[in-house]
Design a protein around this motif. Sequence first.
Motif, PDB file in Angstrom:
ATOM      1  N   LYS A 121       4.782   9.546  -3.895  1.00  0.00           N
ATOM      2  CA  LYS A 121       5.394   8.236  -3.693  1.00  0.00           C
ATOM      3  C   LYS A 121       6.341   8.261  -2.499  1.00  0.00           C
ATOM      4  O   LYS A 121       6.872   9.308  -2.133  1.00  0.00           O
ATOM      5  CB  LYS A 121       6.161   7.819  -4.947  1.00  0.00           C
ATOM      6  N   ASP A 122       6.526   7.086  -1.912  1.00  0.00           N
ATOM      7  CA  ASP A 122       7.493   6.975  -0.831  1.00  0.00           C
ATOM      8  C   ASP A 122       8.900   7.022  -1.420  1.00  0.00           C
ATOM      9  O   ASP A 122       9.117   6.603  -2.557  1.00  0.00           O
ATOM     10  CB  ASP A 122       7.281   5.662  -0.078  1.00  0.00           C
ATOM     11  N   SER A 123       9.830   7.523  -0.655  1.00  0.00           N
ATOM     12  CA  SER A 123      11.205   7.612  -1.138  1.00  0.00           C
ATOM     13  C   SER A 123      12.150   7.415   0.034  1.00  0.00           C
ATOM     14  O   SER A 123      11.792   7.630   1.193  1.00  0.00           O
ATOM     15  CB  SER A 123      11.470   8.963  -1.811  1.00  0.00           C
ATOM     16  N   SER A 124      13.369   7.019  -0.277  1.00  0.00           N
ATOM     17  CA  SER A 124      14.368   6.816   0.772  1.00  0.00           C
ATOM     18  C   SER A 124      14.785   8.163   1.340  1.00  0.00           C
ATOM     19  O   SER A 124      14.656   9.203   0.697  1.00  0.00           O
ATOM     20  CB  SER A 124      15.576   6.072   0.211  1.00  0.00           C
ATOM     21  N   THR A 139       0.307   7.859  -2.087  1.00  0.00           N
ATOM     22  CA  THR A 139      -0.892   8.458  -1.508  1.00  0.00           C
ATOM     23  C   THR A 139      -1.844   8.880  -2.622  1.00  0.00           C
ATOM     24  O   THR A 139      -1.452   8.960  -3.796  1.00  0.00           O
ATOM     25  CB  THR A 139      -0.518   9.668  -0.644  1.00  0.00           C
ATOM     26  N   PRO A 140      -3.110   9.165  -2.285  1.00  0.00           N
ATOM     27  CA  PRO A 140      -4.085   9.552  -3.319  1.00  0.00           C
ATOM     28  C   PRO A 140      -3.659  10.761  -4.147  1.00  0.00           C
ATOM     29  O   PRO A 140      -4.074  10.894  -5.294  1.00  0.00           O
ATOM     30  CB  PRO A 140      -5.344   9.867  -2.499  1.00  0.00           C
ATOM     31  N   ALA A 157       0.358   5.195   7.092  1.00  0.00           N
ATOM     32  CA  ALA A 157       1.756   5.565   6.877  1.00  0.00           C
ATOM     33  C   ALA A 157       1.884   6.744   5.924  1.00  0.00           C
ATOM     34  O   ALA A 157       2.901   7.450   5.946  1.00  0.00           O
ATOM     35  CB  ALA A 157       2.538   4.371   6.336  1.00  0.00           C
ATOM     36  N   GLY A 158       0.877   6.962   5.084  1.00  0.00           N
ATOM     37  CA  GLY A 158       0.903   8.092   4.173  1.00  0.00           C
ATOM     38  C   GLY A 158       0.457   9.391   4.806  1.00  0.00           C
ATOM     39  O   GLY A 158       0.488  10.440   4.147  1.00  0.00           O
ATOM     40  N   GLU A 159       0.036   9.355   6.091  1.00  0.00           N
ATOM     41  CA  GLU A 159      -0.516  10.543   6.738  1.00  0.00           C
ATOM     42  C   GLU A 159       0.256  10.983   7.977  1.00  0.00           C
ATOM     43  O   GLU A 159       0.361  12.179   8.260  1.00  0.00           O
ATOM     44  CB  GLU A 159      -1.965  10.282   7.155  1.00  0.00           C
ATOM     45  N   THR A 191       0.829  -1.206   0.000  1.00  0.00           N
ATOM     46  CA  THR A 191       0.000   0.000   0.000  1.00  0.00           C
ATOM     47  C   THR A 191       0.860   1.251   0.000  1.00  0.00           C
ATOM     48  O   THR A 191       0.570   2.224  -0.704  1.00  0.00           O
ATOM     49  CB  THR A 191      -0.929  -0.001   1.229  1.00  0.00           C
ATOM     50  N   VAL A 192       1.932   1.230   0.797  1.00  0.00           N
ATOM     51  CA  VAL A 192       2.854   2.370   0.828  1.00  0.00           C
ATOM     52  C   VAL A 192       3.490   2.576  -0.542  1.00  0.00           C
ATOM     53  O   VAL A 192       3.621   3.710  -1.021  1.00  0.00           O
ATOM     54  CB  VAL A 192       3.941   2.143   1.898  1.00  0.00           C
TER      55      VAL A 192
END
Length: 466
Positions: free
Chosen positions: A98-101, A93-94, A204-206, A88-89
């Motif tokens: 995107k997640d990043s290091s 997010t909507p 985790a996105g919030e 999901t991560v």
Amino acid sequence: MSDHPFGFGVPPEEPEDGDPGKHQGGGQGPMNPFGFGGGAGGDNPFAAMFGSLNPNDLGQAFQQLGQMLSYEGGPVNWDMAKDIARQTVAQGTPDGTKDSSIGPADRAWVEEALRLADLWLDGATSLPSGAGTAVAWSRAEWVEATLPVWKDLVDPVAERVGAAMGDVLPEEMQAMAGPLLGMMRSMGGAMFGTQIGQALGTLAGEVVGSTDVGLPLGPAGKAALLPANVAAFGKGLGVPQEEVRLYLALREAAHQRLFAHVPWLRAHLFGAVEGYARGIKVDTAKLEDAVGQLDPSNPEALQDALQQGMFQPEDTPEQKVALARLETALALVEGWVDAVVHAAAAPHLPSAGALRETLRRRRATGGPAEQTFATLIGLELRPRRLRDASRLWASLTDARGVDGRDGLWGHPDMLPTAGDLDDPDGFVHRESVDFSELDKMLGEAAGKRDKDQEQDETEGEDDEQK
């Protein structure tokens, strides 16, 4: 609190403060803990596993299904929960983020913001720093670091719900239906894991740190911020990024101080959740009827039964007591942090008042804490308690000073009650609050700790001699 804390097939209530946006934040399903059919999986709890597969992936899908049905662990398949949370991560997010290091620049500003926050807090509270290290987390790192605490929090509730499946059958039938019950437990663990994984991945996105939900989710002594989410939080507020970072760092550092120097607080909060789980009563007549009609070869039938209220718990006195205990404790934690952070931020940050109100509104319209407790545990918390508690702590500061206010954390019996939150001024000015009694209780607690420590050291020496 909803009449249906497990939310199967029940629409959400209007929030107590009349805000219709209460359950609209963050993409979480309203009041659907373990709500097979909500969240990112749509109407199928297995959609997270199969929903986006093409025919070439069927081998992998059946391998995952085999692993799911062979699961023999606790009430929640946490390996599956972690995998789905990370998936999901990875989807972002909507809004497309995107997640990043984490890079060196992010690490540097997080460390500096938390260092400065601790410096400012020294003048706003008598509790010393509670964090030995400051870290910057990606969303995936937040999932990994907080999963052990979620396990402690969710397992008691999942265990109680799952046990109901076996409790409704007579012992002789349980022996005959052993393989079927084992398969249902495996499926239940996977379903719980799927729903929890989706919820944590969305959360985790919030979240902006390790304490957004009012609980110490990360390792002890480690203050953490999520740079990507901090940036998203500040977007569109019209507040300088530096002020947003420092204000959120103050909140994280204040939570760390409280949980580090109030040793009984964590057990008090988690004990309330366990008390809520023990109070769950299931309508066994409805469950027996539903179980009798289930077709083991048709998993969709189980999902339909769940959505029709198969596990609809009764609203028991035990649950009401546990809910009030948890709700009051969380309000006192968040209210104290709100009051202390405002006192520390106001002299330094021109936007402190605006940021404070933004965070309060975030809670009132369904922020991470409210969504999490509703989705994963089944508890609907009232956001108005936060404002009451914050006003009470601020009034205590005016009346008794910082030391007198913070001294109330020395023992749970000294803290304000739910009734005191309804009348903060009455608690502040009540003459019956005797600080000599507080000193006595603190002395007794310290003596007990010293005695326990001596006993542990003696036992350790005996073990070494043996």
